[in-house]
Scaffold this active site. Structure first.
Site, PDB file in Angstrom:
ATOM      1  N   CYS A   1       5.795  -6.025   5.606  1.00  0.00           N
ATOM      2  CA  CYS A   1       6.746  -4.897   5.638  1.00  0.00           C
ATOM      3  C   CYS A   1       7.488  -4.491   6.862  1.00  0.00           C
ATOM      4  CB  CYS A   1       5.826  -3.689   5.222  1.00  0.00           C
ATOM      5  SG  CYS A   1       5.173  -2.839   6.528  1.00  0.00           S
TER       6      CYS A   1
ATOM      7  N   ASP B   1       0.386   5.799  13.830  1.00  0.00           N
ATOM      8  CA  ASP B   1       1.391   6.580  12.953  1.00  0.00           C
ATOM      9  C   ASP B   1       1.774   7.687  13.436  1.00  0.00           C
ATOM     10  OD1 ASP B   1      -1.061   5.801  10.000  1.00  0.00           O
ATOM     11  OD2 ASP B   1       0.585   4.643  11.043  1.00  0.00           O
TER      12      ASP B   1
ATOM     13  N   ARG C   1       6.983   9.155   0.767  1.00  0.00           N
ATOM     14  CA  ARG C   1       6.016   8.225   0.274  1.00  0.00           C
ATOM     15  C   ARG C   1       4.843   8.966   1.079  1.00  0.00           C
ATOM     16  NH1 ARG C   1       6.135   2.070   1.222  1.00  0.00           N
ATOM     17  NH2 ARG C   1       3.918   2.367   0.436  1.00  0.00           N
TER      18      ARG C   1
ATOM     19  N   LYS D   1      -3.085  11.417   2.679  1.00  0.00           N
ATOM     20  CA  LYS D   1      -2.273  10.225   1.983  1.00  0.00           C
ATOM     21  C   LYS D   1      -3.171   8.935   2.134  1.00  0.00           C
ATOM     22  CE  LYS D   1       0.620   7.160   3.514  1.00  0.00           C
ATOM     23  NZ  LYS D   1       0.445   5.893   3.650  1.00  0.00           N
ATOM     24  N   ASN D   2      -3.642   8.487   3.195  1.00  0.00           N
ATOM     25  CA  ASN D   2      -4.416   7.204   3.367  1.00  0.00           C
ATOM     26  C   ASN D   2      -5.839   7.406   2.828  1.00  0.00           C
ATOM     27  OD1 ASN D   2      -2.137   6.166   4.191  1.00  0.00           O
ATOM     28  ND2 ASN D   2      -2.538   6.294   6.515  1.00  0.00           N
TER      29      ASN D   2
ATOM     30  N   ARG E   1       1.576  -8.147   8.998  1.00  0.00           N
ATOM     31  CA  ARG E   1       0.522  -7.469   8.331  1.00  0.00           C
ATOM     32  C   ARG E   1      -0.273  -8.569   7.343  1.00  0.00           C
ATOM     33  NH1 ARG E   1       1.814  -1.302   6.596  1.00  0.00           N
ATOM     34  NH2 ARG E   1      -0.239  -1.156   6.761  1.00  0.00           N
TER      35      ARG E   1
HETATM   36  C1  EPZ Z   1      -3.756   1.674   7.743  1.00  0.00           C
HETATM   37  O1  EPZ Z   1      -3.000   0.434   7.315  1.00  0.00           O
HETATM   38  C2  EPZ Z   1      -2.919   2.697   7.399  1.00  0.00           C
HETATM   39  N1  EPZ Z   1      -2.379   2.624   5.914  1.00  0.00           N
HETATM   40  C3  EPZ Z   1      -1.663   2.575   8.176  1.00  0.00           C
HETATM   41  O2  EPZ Z   1      -0.940   3.736   7.735  1.00  0.00           O
HETATM   42  C4  EPZ Z   1      -1.971   2.724   9.431  1.00  0.00           C
HETATM   43  O3  EPZ Z   1      -0.705   2.280  10.446  1.00  0.00           O
HETATM   44  C5  EPZ Z   1      -2.774   1.813   9.951  1.00  0.00           C
HETATM   45  O4  EPZ Z   1      -3.932   1.633   9.183  1.00  0.00           O
HETATM   46  C6  EPZ Z   1      -3.349   1.610  11.583  1.00  0.00           C
HETATM   47  O5  EPZ Z   1      -4.064   2.730  11.790  1.00  0.00           O
HETATM   48  C7  EPZ Z   1      -3.355   2.993   4.959  1.00  0.00           C
HETATM   49  O6  EPZ Z   1      -4.457   3.414   5.213  1.00  0.00           O
HETATM   50  C8  EPZ Z   1      -2.696   2.819   3.630  1.00  0.00           C
HETATM   51  P1  EPZ Z   1      -4.629  -2.301   9.741  1.00  0.00           P
HETATM   52  P2  EPZ Z   1      -3.750  -1.166   7.525  1.00  0.00           P
HETATM   53  O7  EPZ Z   1      -5.489  -3.360   8.812  1.00  0.00           O
HETATM   54  O8  EPZ Z   1      -5.166  -1.107   7.142  1.00  0.00           O
HETATM   55  C9  EPZ Z   1      -3.922  -6.575  11.720  1.00  0.00           C
HETATM   56  C10 EPZ Z   1       1.168   4.941   7.272  1.00  0.00           C
HETATM   57  O9  EPZ Z   1       2.078   5.116   7.826  1.00  0.00           O
HETATM   58  N2  EPZ Z   1      -4.513  -7.104  10.571  1.00  0.00           N
HETATM   59  O10 EPZ Z   1      -5.778  -1.530  10.402  1.00  0.00           O
HETATM   60  O11 EPZ Z   1      -2.984  -2.055   6.731  1.00  0.00           O
HETATM   61  C11 EPZ Z   1      -2.516  -5.947  11.228  1.00  0.00           C
HETATM   62  O12 EPZ Z   1      -1.534  -6.840  11.147  1.00  0.00           O
HETATM   63  C12 EPZ Z   1       0.459   3.360   7.045  1.00  0.00           C
HETATM   64  O13 EPZ Z   1       0.633   5.935   6.517  1.00  0.00           O
HETATM   65  C13 EPZ Z   1      -4.755  -8.548  10.611  1.00  0.00           C
HETATM   66  O14 EPZ Z   1      -4.436  -9.329  11.533  1.00  0.00           O
HETATM   67  O15 EPZ Z   1      -3.469  -1.649   8.804  1.00  0.00           O
HETATM   68  C14 EPZ Z   1      -2.374  -5.049  12.447  1.00  0.00           C
HETATM   69  O16 EPZ Z   1      -1.510  -5.564  13.554  1.00  0.00           O
HETATM   70  C15 EPZ Z   1       1.303   2.603   8.055  1.00  0.00           C
HETATM   71  N3  EPZ Z   1      -5.480  -9.383   9.557  1.00  0.00           N
HETATM   72  C16 EPZ Z   1      -3.540  -4.678  12.771  1.00  0.00           C
HETATM   73  O17 EPZ Z   1      -4.485  -5.519  12.370  1.00  0.00           O
HETATM   74  C17 EPZ Z   1      -6.067  -8.487   8.371  1.00  0.00           C
HETATM   75  O18 EPZ Z   1      -6.413  -8.828   7.604  1.00  0.00           O
HETATM   76  C18 EPZ Z   1      -4.238  -3.061  12.370  1.00  0.00           C
HETATM   77  O19 EPZ Z   1      -3.905  -2.938  10.955  1.00  0.00           O
HETATM   78  C19 EPZ Z   1      -5.753  -6.991   8.421  1.00  0.00           C
HETATM   79  C20 EPZ Z   1      -5.004  -6.353   9.626  1.00  0.00           C
END
Ligand code: EPZ
Length: 415
Positions: A115, A303, A395, A18-19, A120
Site C-alpha cells: 500500500c 499512526d 476510512r 477502527k483497528n 507490508r
Molecule cells: C496495524 O497494521 C494497523 N492496522 C496500522 O494502522 C498501524 O499503522 C500498524 O499496525 C502499526 O501500528 C490495523 O490494525 C488494521 P504491522 P499492521 O504488521 O498490523 C512489517 C491505520 O492508519 N511486517 O504491525 O499491518 C511491516 O511491513 C493503519 O489505521 C512484516 O515485515 O502493521 C511493518 O514494517 C495503517 N511482515 C511492520 O512489520 C509481516 O508479516 C509493522 O507492521 C507483517 C508486518
C-alpha cells in the site's frame, strides 16, 4: 475545504476504535452464536469487513435499531474464501485467515499486497500459522492454508506485527495444547482482542506483553462487547487543538493507551489534564520543536506521525521525526511543503525547521493518516486549503468535519 486560523475550543468525544473493531469482527468468526459489538464507528472499512464476512456465508450486519452496533453470527461458515475484490479494498481483511483455518481447517484469502505506506509483507502471519501446523502456500495471488488439525506451538516473530500477532493468536485459541507467541505486538488492539476472546471462552494470557501464552480450547461462543474509543482519533484531535493554539477536552478514550502521544504533545508545550477516559489539551505558549521516533507500542505510534509533523511545522526551532515502522510514510511531506512548511527528508527522517505561518493551498491526501496530518496543518494555515481524495480519511475518521466544526473549525465537505 478548510479555512484555518480559528483556535479549537470545547469538548468532543471519539468514536470506537477502527483497528480494534476490524480485529474483533474477524474474531467473531471463531465463535458460534451471535457476537454483538457496540460503539462501532460508521466507517467504510467496517462496511468492507461486513461484506467480507457475508462473502464467507456468515450473518453480519448493522443492527437495525442501534446505529453503532454490528451483529455477527458465525455459527456456520459456508465458504472459507475471501475474494481479491474485497481484500484489495482493505488490508485488514487478511485478519480472517487465522480464524478460518482454526474453524474450517482451510482458508483461501487473497494476498493484501502493498500500500502507499510500504511493501507490508505477510510473511510473519504465514510463519505463525505454519508453526501451529497449517500447510500454507501461495497460489495465483491467494494464500491457501489447510490443516488436518492445528496444534499448539511456539511462534517467534521476527518483527513486532500487530495484525500478525492478532491473526496467529486467533488461530491458536482453537489449537489443542499450549502456544507461545514471542516478540508479540503489545498494542491495545491486541489486548482488547485477547480480552474478548477470553470472554468467548478462550484461554489467552499476558496479552500486552511481548510473550503471549495461549491454551487451546474446543469451542468459543458469541458475546456482547463495547469497543474501546479510538486512541489515534483522540491523538489527532489533540494535535489539532495544539496547532490552533486551542483548548480542547477529548472524551471516550482510555488515556492509558495514549501515553507516548501525550508525552510528545507535552514536549511541544501542551498543558494537559489527564483523566482515566478524557484528556484536556491547552496550548498556552509557543510550540516547541521535538525529536520523535515511531515504534511499536508503547513507543510513539506511527499512526500519529503525520499529525505530529504538521504541528512541528509551526514549532520554534528544529525538530526531527524518524519513521521506523513503515518504509514509505512521508507522502504528506511534499503537500506540507506546498503549504510553506520547511521540511527536508533524509533516509527515514524528516528534518523540520519551524516557520512563522503556513498558507492555505490545494493539497492531496495519499493515505489515511497523511490526510489527517494535512487537515491538522490546514486548521492553522492562512486562508483556505482544499484537501482532495478525502475518501482516505473517511476510512478511519467518522464525520471528522462535524467534530472539528463543533470545536469552532471552519471546515466543509464539497463534492
Ligand atoms: C496495524 O497494521 C494497523 N492496522 C496500522 O494502522 C498501524 O499503522 C500498524 O499496525 C502499526 O501500528 C490495523 O490494525 C488494521 P504491522 P499492521 O504488521 O498490523 C512489517 C491505520 O492508519 N511486517 O504491525 O499491518 C511491516 O511491513 C493503519 O489505521 C512484516 O515485515 O502493521 C511493518 O514494517 C495503517 N511482515 C511492520 O512489520 C509481516 O508479516 C509493522 O507492521 C507483517 C508486518
Amino acid at each position: 475545504m478548510v479555512r484555518g486560523g480559528a483556535p479549537l475550543r470545547g469538548e468532543v468525544s471519539v468514536s470506537g476504535s477502527k483497528n480494534s473493531t476490524l480485529a474483533l469482527m474477524a474474531g467473531a468468526l471463531l465463535a458460534s452464536g451471535e457476537t454483538r459489538l457496540r460503539n462501532v464507528p460508521r466507517l467504510r472499512d467496517v462496511d468492507t469487513m461486513l461484506e467480507i464476512l457475508r462473502a464467507l456465508g456468515v450473518r453480519a450486519e448493522w443492527d437495525a435499531e442501534e446505529p453503532r452496533c454490528v451483529r455477527i453470527d458465525a455459527s456456520s461458515i459456508a465458504s472459507p474464501e475471501a475474494p481479491y475484490d474485497l481484500v484489495r479494498k482493505m488490508r485488514a481483511s487478511f485478519l480472517v485467515l487465522g480464524p478460518l483455518v482454526a474453524r474450517c481447517g482451510m482458508a483461501r484469502v487473497s494476498e493484501p499486497g502493498g500500500c502507499a505506506i510500504g511493501v507490508r509483507p505477510i510473511d510473519q502471519h504465514l510463519k505463525g500459522l505454519a508453526a501451529l501446523g497449517a500447510k500454507v502456500r501461495l497460489d495465483h495471488g491467494y494464500v491457501e492454508a489447510s490443516t488436518t488439525g492445528l496444534r499448539g506451538g511456539r511462534v517467534a516473530f521476527d518483527v513486532s506485527t500487530v495484525n500478525g500477532t492478532q491473526n496467529v493468536m486467533m488461530a491458536a485459541v482453537l489449537a489443542p495444547g499450549e502456544s507461545v507467541l514471542e516478540n508479540a505486538a503489545r498494542e491495545p488492539e491486541v489486548v482488547e482482542l485477547a480480552t474478548v476472546l477470553n470472554r468467548m471462552g478462550a484461554d489467552v494470557r499476558n496479552a500486552g506483553s511481548d510473550r503471549i501464552a495461549v491454551r487451546g480450547v474446543a469451542a468459543l461462543r458469541g458475546v456482547h462487547h463495547d469497543v474501546a474509543g479510538d486512541r489515534i482519533e483522540a491523538g489527532t484531535l489533540l494535535a489539532a487543538a495544539m496547532i490552533t493554539r486551542g483548548d480542547v477536552r477529548v472524551t471516550g478514550v482510555d488515556t492509558s493507551t495514549l501515553e507516548s502521544t501525550l508525552d510528545k504533545l507535552r514536549e511541544t508545550g501542551a498543558e494537559l489534564e489527564v483523566e482515566p477516559s478524557a484528556v484536556r489539551a491547552r496550548s498556552l505558549g509557543a510550540l516547541q520543536g521535538v525529536r520523535a521516533v515511531t515504534a511499536p507500542f508503547p513507543g510513539f505510534p506511527t499512526d500519529m506521525q503525520a499529525q505530529l509533523l504538521a504541528v512541528l511545522t509551526l514549532a520554534k526551532g528544529s525538530s526531527v521525526v524518524t519513521e521506523r515502522v513503515f518504509e514509505n510514510r512521508f507522502m504528506h511531506v511534499p503537500e506540507l511543503q506546498r503549504m510553506g512548511a520547511d521540511i527536508a527528508l533524509s533516509d527515514r527522517s524528516a528534518h523540520v525547521r519551524g516557520v512563522a505561518r503556513l498558507s492555505g493551498a490545494p493539497v492531496m491526501a495519499t493515505d489515511l493518516r497523511a490526510s489527517a496530518g494535512l487537515i491538522v496543518a490546514a486548521l492553522a494555515a492562512d486562508g483556505e486549503t482544499s484537501v482532495s481524495r478525502v475518501y482516505h480519511i473517511d476510512r478511519g475518521y467518522e464525520r471528522i468535519e462535524e467534530k472539528l466544526r463543533s470545536l469552532g473549525a471552519e471546515i466543509r465537505r464539497e463534492g
